[in-house]
Scaffold this motif. Structure first.
Motif, short mmCIF file in Angstrom:
data_model
loop_
_atom_site.label_atom_id
_atom_site.label_comp_id
_atom_site.label_asym_id
_atom_site.label_seq_id
_atom_site.Cartn_x
_atom_site.Cartn_y
_atom_site.Cartn_z
N VAL A 41 34.79 32.26 41.97
CA VAL A 41 36.18 32.14 42.82
C VAL A 41 36.75 30.54 42.21
N SER A 42 36.00 30.10 41.33
CA SER A 42 36.73 28.95 40.78
C SER A 42 36.78 28.74 39.26
N PRO A 43 37.42 29.68 38.68
CA PRO A 43 37.74 29.85 37.36
C PRO A 43 37.66 28.56 36.66
N SER A 78 44.02 34.80 38.49
CA SER A 78 45.37 35.34 39.19
C SER A 78 45.67 36.74 38.31
N ALA A 79 45.35 36.70 37.20
CA ALA A 79 45.54 38.07 36.51
C ALA A 79 44.86 39.19 36.86
N ASN A 86 47.28 45.94 42.20
CA ASN A 86 48.11 47.10 41.53
C ASN A 86 47.19 48.44 41.44
N ASP A 87 45.89 48.13 42.00
CA ASP A 87 44.69 49.19 41.96
C ASP A 87 44.75 49.67 40.41
N ALA A 88 44.64 48.63 39.57
CA ALA A 88 44.30 48.74 38.12
C ALA A 88 42.90 48.45 37.48
N HIS A 89 42.10 47.94 38.54
CA HIS A 89 41.00 47.56 38.06
C HIS A 89 39.70 48.17 39.20
#
Length: 355
Positions: A41-43, A78-79, A86-89
């Motif tokens: 959670v800390s990129p 964020s990406a 968007n339910d894309a992952h």
């Protein structure tokens, strides 16, 4: 192969501290110990690889050879969060379990680091409760002691009700000296009667949790307006200067090695703070100090940092710095290990690990 999940019921409670101490203890017992953080959670960017800053720290300190993509298979940038919204992952849980299989396959014990508090991760489809069950782990749950201890005790009982025998025990961290006897005589017996073992009561240690001014500057997106050569000053606590000068001065004198957060237009408070043990001034609202303030600061070698946030936002971000970055100073590693070895009862941990 055994797994130990190290989580907390609130953020910045001491997961890194306990992970480091347990890892060192088990390594000294002759076990091969792994570290795994399922969701970062800390990129941070490390040679064009996005990972979590905790993972970089533990990879170096524990001498791990696993690739970063295995040690932390999912990093919440964020990406990635936009993809999730968007339910894309898809198949995030599979990605986590596959990586864990690779990290743990040649280890005697793998420590699984929680992230945030126990509710963190639910939106990704990888809740921490589900993860510790999926990875067949026992859990050590930590919380930072607060004066209103009821919520902390409620959380420990709640976790026990959810995960049952998977709970190895709980740890009270950063307990003020004046409250240690209360915890031992009242809370520990109460929890034991509920089937919850207390693995440790770790006292408050201001030096261990101190952070250099430069870390504060970075985290607060601050601008250093004087005394850049003093950014290694260690800050042990935060004081907010939002009162009258007389009241502020009395308060400031009680707190050593502090950072003082106040408005950039409060020159009276700034001068009062510099008459006491202050390691840096943090001026909010993107307001710069007057020249006479700068002159005093330079004379006393006290950095002044201007930040773009209001006071409330600055306080929240500062508390995150103290809680999260303090162990990333490698000079504190041995101090942390020593504190954990003194205050954690390892019997249940050793039994689970098979030592």
């Amino acid at each position: 192969m055994k797994s130990i999940f190290i989580g907390s019921v609130s953020e910045c409670s001491g997961k890194n501290l306990i992970s480091l101490g347990v890892a060192r203890h088990l390594t000294e017992k002759g076990l091969k110990v792994g570290y795994f953080k399922p969701i970062g959670v800390s990129p941070v960017d490390n040679e064009n690889i996005v990972t979590d800053e905790d993972v970089l720290f533990f990879k170096k300190v524990l001498g791990l050879h696993d690739p970063l993509s295995h040690l932390c298979p999912v990093v919440l940038t964020s990406a990635l969060m936009n993809e999730i919204y968007n339910d894309a992952h898809k198949d995030m849980m599979k990605k986590v379990t596959d990586a864990y299989g690779k990290v743990s396959q040649d280890k005697d014990v793998t420590l699984i680091s929680g992230f945030g508090d126990l509710s963190s991760g639910c939106s990704t489809g990888c809740s921490q409760i589900e993860l510790l069950k999926k990875l067949d782990a026992k859990a050590i749950i930590i919380d930072r002691f607060v004066l209103e201890e009821r919520d902390m005790v409620d959380w420990f009982v709640y976790v026990k009700n959810i995960i049952g025998d998977r709970l190895l025990g709980v740890v009270f961290n950063r307990v003020p000296e004046a409250r240690i006897e209360f915890v031992k005589s009242k809370i520990v017996p109460f929890l034991r009667a509920k089937g919850i073992e207390t693995l440790g009561i770790i006292p408050e240690d201001a030096v261990l949790h101190a952070v250099p001014v430069r870390d504060i500057v970075q985290h607060l997106c601050g601008k250093v307006v004087c005394c850049e050569e003093e950014l290694d000053n260690l800050v042990e606590s935060l004081v907010v200067g939002a009162m009258t000068v007389d009241s502020a001065l009395k308060y400031f004198r009680k707190v050593n090695n502090k950072a003082v957060v106040t408005g950039g237009d409060r020159g009276d408070i700034q001068l009062a703070a510099m008459e006491t043990s202050t390691r840096c001034l943090i001026l909010t609202g993107d307001l710069y100090p007057h020249q006479n303030i700068m002159t005093v600061a330079i004379e006393k070698k006290i950095p002044i940092v201007v930040v773009p946030y209001d006071t409330l936002t600055t306080i929240g971000k500062f508390e995150t710095v103290l809680g999260h970055l303090s162990l990333h100073d490698e000079s504190k590693v041995e101090c942390a290990v020593d504190i954990v070895s003194k205050h954690i009862d390892f019997k249940l941990i050793d039994k689970h690990a098979g030592t």
